[in-house]
Design a protein around this motif. Sequence first.
Motif, PDB file in Angstrom:
ATOM      1  N   ASP A 120     -99.379   4.160  54.591  1.00 47.85           N
ATOM      2  CA  ASP A 120     -98.908   3.010  53.818  1.00 47.85           C
ATOM      3  C   ASP A 120     -99.601   1.756  54.360  1.00 47.85           C
ATOM      4  OD1 ASP A 120     -97.132   4.429  52.183  1.00 47.85           O
ATOM      5  OD2 ASP A 120     -95.568   4.380  53.733  1.00 47.85           O
ATOM      6  N   GLY A 121    -100.271   1.017  53.481  1.00 47.12           N
ATOM      7  CA  GLY A 121    -100.959  -0.192  53.902  1.00 47.12           C
ATOM      8  C   GLY A 121    -100.016  -1.372  54.030  1.00 47.12           C
ATOM      9  N   LEU A 135    -106.255   6.048  55.991  1.00 47.33           N
ATOM     10  CA  LEU A 135    -106.801   5.625  57.275  1.00 47.33           C
ATOM     11  C   LEU A 135    -107.974   6.527  57.615  1.00 47.33           C
ATOM     12  CD1 LEU A 135    -106.814   4.209  60.058  1.00 47.33           C
ATOM     13  CD2 LEU A 135    -105.042   5.834  60.783  1.00 47.33           C
ATOM     14  N   ALA A 136    -109.164   5.929  57.698  1.00 44.12           N
ATOM     15  CA  ALA A 136    -110.369   6.701  58.029  1.00 44.12           C
ATOM     16  C   ALA A 136    -110.814   6.349  59.440  1.00 44.12           C
ATOM     17  CB  ALA A 136    -111.484   6.382  57.031  1.00 44.12           C
ATOM     18  N   GLU A 137    -110.975   7.372  60.277  1.00 43.05           N
ATOM     19  CA  GLU A 137    -111.463   7.184  61.646  1.00 43.05           C
ATOM     20  C   GLU A 137    -112.840   7.823  61.778  1.00 43.05           C
ATOM     21  OE1 GLU A 137    -107.954   7.100  64.761  1.00 43.05           O
ATOM     22  OE2 GLU A 137    -107.823   8.927  63.562  1.00 43.05           O
ATOM     23  N   LEU A 138    -113.814   7.035  62.203  1.00 43.06           N
ATOM     24  CA  LEU A 138    -115.187   7.516  62.348  1.00 43.06           C
ATOM     25  C   LEU A 138    -115.646   7.382  63.788  1.00 43.06           C
ATOM     26  CD1 LEU A 138    -114.956   6.008  59.347  1.00 43.06           C
ATOM     27  CD2 LEU A 138    -117.329   6.730  59.229  1.00 43.06           C
ATOM     28  N   SER A 170    -106.268  -5.517  56.742  1.00 44.28           N
ATOM     29  CA  SER A 170    -106.600  -6.022  58.076  1.00 44.28           C
ATOM     30  C   SER A 170    -105.815  -5.285  59.157  1.00 44.28           C
ATOM     31  CB  SER A 170    -106.310  -7.530  58.152  1.00 44.28           C
ATOM     32  OG  SER A 170    -104.952  -7.799  57.828  1.00 44.28           O
ATOM     33  N   THR A 171    -104.559  -4.975  58.857  1.00 47.16           N
ATOM     34  CA  THR A 171    -103.737  -4.247  59.825  1.00 47.16           C
ATOM     35  C   THR A 171    -104.182  -2.794  59.897  1.00 47.16           C
ATOM     36  OG1 THR A 171    -101.822  -5.673  59.390  1.00 47.16           O
ATOM     37  CG2 THR A 171    -101.388  -3.539  60.425  1.00 47.16           C
ATOM     38  N   GLY A 172    -104.520  -2.350  61.087  1.00 44.25           N
ATOM     39  CA  GLY A 172    -104.970  -0.972  61.295  1.00 44.25           C
ATOM     40  C   GLY A 172    -106.480  -0.807  61.237  1.00 44.25           C
ATOM     41  N   VAL A 191    -108.537   0.995  57.273  1.00 44.81           N
ATOM     42  CA  VAL A 191    -107.444   1.296  56.350  1.00 44.81           C
ATOM     43  C   VAL A 191    -107.836   0.751  54.980  1.00 44.81           C
ATOM     44  CG1 VAL A 191    -105.001   0.978  55.830  1.00 44.81           C
ATOM     45  CG2 VAL A 191    -105.752   1.186  58.210  1.00 44.81           C
ATOM     46  N   PHE A 192    -107.940   1.658  54.000  1.00 47.66           N
ATOM     47  CA  PHE A 192    -108.357   1.298  52.647  1.00 47.66           C
ATOM     48  C   PHE A 192    -107.202   1.508  51.675  1.00 47.66           C
ATOM     49  CE2 PHE A 192    -112.256   2.755  54.785  1.00 47.66           C
ATOM     50  CZ  PHE A 192    -113.081   1.666  54.579  1.00 47.66           C
ATOM     51  N   ALA A 193    -107.054   0.561  50.742  1.00 51.27           N
ATOM     52  CA  ALA A 193    -106.035   0.685  49.707  1.00 51.27           C
ATOM     53  C   ALA A 193    -106.516   1.673  48.637  1.00 51.27           C
ATOM     54  CB  ALA A 193    -105.756  -0.678  49.082  1.00 51.27           C
ATOM     55  N   VAL A 194    -105.825   2.813  48.526  1.00 47.56           N
ATOM     56  CA  VAL A 194    -106.194   3.849  47.552  1.00 47.56           C
ATOM     57  C   VAL A 194    -104.924   4.382  46.901  1.00 47.56           C
ATOM     58  CG1 VAL A 194    -107.331   6.075  47.195  1.00 47.56           C
ATOM     59  CG2 VAL A 194    -108.197   4.501  48.948  1.00 47.56           C
TER      60      VAL A 194
END
Length: 222
Positions: A120-121, A135-138, A170-172, A191-194
């Motif tokens: 949740d964003g 949430l994408a972690e690279l 911005s958060t996360g 964190v992307f809004a999808v």
Amino acid sequence: MSSPDETPPTSTADTSRRRGRIIAVAVGLVAVAAVVLALVLTGRGDDSPGAGGSPEPSAGSSSASSTGGGTASAEPTDGPADELPAAGPDTPEAPPVAFDESPTVLTGVTARVKSVTAVDGDATLPGEVAGPAVLAELELTNDSGTAIDLSTTVVNLAYGADRIPANTFSTGTSSFVGSLDTGSSATASYVFAVPTDEQDVLRLTLDYAVDVPVVVFEGAAS
């Protein structure tokens, strides 16, 4: 017989000659005065705007401006001062790979998607709207033998068949920054809004630099 002390009377001829000289001098003075007056009047006529044409512009006046009070520039400019150069061609993209692959970014440097999960964003900045997100972690690993700069790395995400660009919360979100020594790895989170119903068709891109092909990952959130 006249006395020796008496002054002989002035003859008529002498009187006439004196009067002639006086008249001649007076006429000459009048003529000189007329010439001087004519010169003065002529000079004034030349200086007036309506006599003999337009006056010559002064050295400090603008000869180019006729409608406004400002000073015209000496030479025309090519365009607005703040005009930017035309954008170049887009950076080419590498062939897409799955989320579980580790493609090469540049010689000795590889990228890996550690995870892509539904979250949740949280809206904390103006313009952000709280809602479903991923949430994408690279991770970037450097085995090139020299340190690399991470400050130009940009990560984006698009979703759905139409590849709609996703906004970033911005958060996360914690981007790649600084430099990465050889033999080391760096991790970043985004964190992307999808929308929830679009999280199964995701396209994650990692753009390291303008002269390096963009790494493309495709997959679904878990």
